[in-house]
Design a protein around this motif. Structure first.
Motif, mmCIF file in Angstrom:
data_model
loop_
_atom_site.group_PDB
_atom_site.id
_atom_site.type_symbol
_atom_site.label_atom_id
_atom_site.label_comp_id
_atom_site.label_asym_id
_atom_site.label_seq_id
_atom_site.Cartn_x
_atom_site.Cartn_y
_atom_site.Cartn_z
ATOM 1 N N VAL A 79 0.939 -1.389 -0.008
ATOM 2 C CA VAL A 79 0.042 0.055 0.054
ATOM 3 C C VAL A 79 0.929 1.123 -0.009
ATOM 4 N N LEU A 80 1.837 1.179 0.727
ATOM 5 C CA LEU A 80 2.917 2.328 0.693
ATOM 6 C C LEU A 80 3.496 2.619 -0.560
ATOM 7 N N ALA A 81 4.044 1.537 -1.171
ATOM 8 C CA ALA A 81 4.413 1.698 -2.484
ATOM 9 C C ALA A 81 3.603 2.242 -3.357
ATOM 10 N N LEU A 82 2.410 1.971 -3.324
ATOM 11 C CA LEU A 82 1.123 2.343 -4.504
ATOM 12 C C LEU A 82 0.922 3.978 -4.050
ATOM 13 N N PHE A 83 0.864 4.074 -2.792
ATOM 14 C CA PHE A 83 0.896 5.391 -2.398
ATOM 15 C C PHE A 83 2.061 6.568 -2.907
ATOM 16 N N TYR A 84 3.324 5.768 -3.031
ATOM 17 C CA TYR A 84 4.262 6.595 -3.577
ATOM 18 C C TYR A 84 4.195 6.793 -5.097
ATOM 19 N N VAL A 85 3.640 5.743 -5.694
ATOM 20 C CA VAL A 85 3.310 5.666 -7.154
ATOM 21 C C VAL A 85 2.240 6.745 -7.216
ATOM 22 N N LEU A 86 1.399 6.790 -6.746
ATOM 23 C CA LEU A 86 0.157 7.940 -6.792
ATOM 24 C C LEU A 86 0.478 9.460 -6.597
ATOM 25 N N ILE A 87 1.429 9.585 -5.707
ATOM 26 C CA ILE A 87 1.749 11.058 -5.519
ATOM 27 C C ILE A 87 2.919 11.355 -6.548
ATOM 28 N N PHE A 88 3.381 10.524 -7.343
ATOM 29 C CA PHE A 88 4.599 10.696 -7.984
ATOM 30 C C PHE A 88 4.167 11.925 -9.102
ATOM 31 N N PRO A 89 2.863 11.873 -9.774
ATOM 32 C CA PRO A 89 2.612 13.007 -10.616
ATOM 33 C C PRO A 89 2.897 14.349 -9.794
ATOM 34 N N GLY A 90 2.535 14.376 -8.539
ATOM 35 C CA GLY A 90 2.995 15.922 -7.822
ATOM 36 C C GLY A 90 4.406 16.161 -8.119
ATOM 37 N N ASN A 91 5.263 15.311 -8.072
ATOM 38 C CA ASN A 91 6.568 15.374 -8.153
ATOM 39 C C ASN A 91 6.936 15.996 -9.562
ATOM 40 N N ILE A 92 6.161 15.278 -10.490
ATOM 41 C CA ILE A 92 6.513 15.538 -11.801
ATOM 42 C C ILE A 92 6.022 16.757 -12.145
ATOM 43 N N SER A 93 4.911 17.310 -11.657
ATOM 44 C CA SER A 93 4.435 18.579 -12.035
ATOM 45 C C SER A 93 5.163 19.583 -11.511
ATOM 46 N N GLN A 94 5.987 19.479 -9.919
ATOM 47 C CA GLN A 94 6.628 20.469 -9.447
ATOM 48 C C GLN A 94 7.985 20.604 -10.624
ATOM 49 N N ARG A 113 15.391 15.073 -8.110
ATOM 50 C CA ARG A 113 14.460 14.499 -6.931
ATOM 51 C C ARG A 113 13.421 13.333 -7.590
ATOM 52 N N LEU A 114 13.143 13.488 -8.785
ATOM 53 C CA LEU A 114 12.298 12.422 -9.415
ATOM 54 C C LEU A 114 12.850 10.951 -9.256
ATOM 55 N N PHE A 115 14.353 10.875 -9.334
ATOM 56 C CA PHE A 115 14.850 9.544 -9.195
ATOM 57 C C PHE A 115 14.880 8.905 -7.943
ATOM 58 N N PHE A 116 14.299 9.678 -7.143
ATOM 59 C CA PHE A 116 14.367 9.030 -5.523
ATOM 60 C C PHE A 116 13.011 8.577 -5.144
ATOM 61 N N GLN A 117 12.069 8.794 -6.042
ATOM 62 C CA GLN A 117 10.694 8.212 -5.788
ATOM 63 C C GLN A 117 10.767 6.748 -6.076
ATOM 64 N N PRO A 118 11.544 6.064 -7.086
ATOM 65 C CA PRO A 118 11.588 4.585 -7.164
ATOM 66 C C PRO A 118 12.483 4.115 -5.767
ATOM 67 N N VAL A 119 13.413 4.897 -5.416
ATOM 68 C CA VAL A 119 14.108 4.472 -4.259
ATOM 69 C C VAL A 119 13.031 4.144 -3.084
ATOM 70 N N LEU A 120 12.044 5.132 -2.829
ATOM 71 C CA LEU A 120 11.086 4.994 -1.703
ATOM 72 C C LEU A 120 10.097 3.598 -2.053
ATOM 73 N N ILE A 121 10.049 3.609 -3.099
ATOM 74 C CA ILE A 121 8.906 2.413 -3.620
ATOM 75 C C ILE A 121 9.621 1.333 -3.195
ATOM 76 N N PHE A 122 10.942 1.245 -3.741
ATOM 77 C CA PHE A 122 11.689 -0.176 -3.248
ATOM 78 C C PHE A 122 11.903 -0.287 -1.910
ATOM 79 N N TRP A 123 12.268 0.726 -1.032
ATOM 80 C CA TRP A 123 12.653 0.679 0.244
ATOM 81 C C TRP A 123 11.231 0.219 1.066
ATOM 82 N N ALA A 124 10.055 0.623 0.674
ATOM 83 C CA ALA A 124 8.781 0.259 1.120
ATOM 84 C C ALA A 124 8.575 -1.129 0.889
#
Length: 140
Positions: A79-94, A113-124
């Motif tokens: 669920v946390l990994a999916l949450f990180y995927v769902l909020i990624f468009p906000g990082n792209i928008s920024q 910073r965009l490259f850190f989102q996959p790290v968070l997904i993997f970490w979760a």
């Protein structure tokens, strides 16, 4: 799913980071987080604030779940990994809109910073044993 002591520690660290981020959403970093609300969503201040507050509540809940719901850690990790995927468009928008927040005041910093989102997904997934669970499930 059995995890190592290091994975357990990293799960708790990530959970703590999520709780702190969620508190930031609700308090001292509220305006900063509004910079990450995708610009294709309604841009009224009330709606943007709602998105920030709602995502903050979800982050606190997920962070606490990471720390305390260890019997359900695989599900929580997914669920946390999916949450990180769902909020990624906000990082792209920024990044695409060149919005400064959290010290990300150049296109290069926002891109990195965009490259850190996959790290968070993997970490979760890794810290909860969800990655191993999903890999074993795909073999069957």
């Amino acid at each position: 799913m059995k995890t190592t002591l290091f994975q357990k520690i990293m799960r708790i660290v990530l959970g703590g980071m999520m709780v702190l981020a969620g508190i930031g959403h609700l308090t001292f970093q509220r305006e900063e987080f509004q910079a990450q609300v995708p610009r294709w969503l309604p841009s009224s201040p009330e709606f943007m604030d709602f998105v920030v507050v709602a995502s903050g509540v979800v982050e606190i809940a997920l962070g606490l779940a990471m720390i305390f719901l260890w019997k359900h850690q695989v599900k929580v990790g997914i669920v946390l990994a999916l949450f990180y995927v769902l909020i990624f468009p906000g990082n792209i928008s920024q990044y695409t809109n060149g919005i400064d927040a959290f010290g990300l005041d150049t296109d290069q910093k926002r891109l990195i910073r965009l490259f850190f989102q996959p790290v968070l997904i993997f970490w979760a997934l890794w810290s909860t044993g969800a990655l191993k669970h999903l890999m074993n499930k795909s073999k069957n």
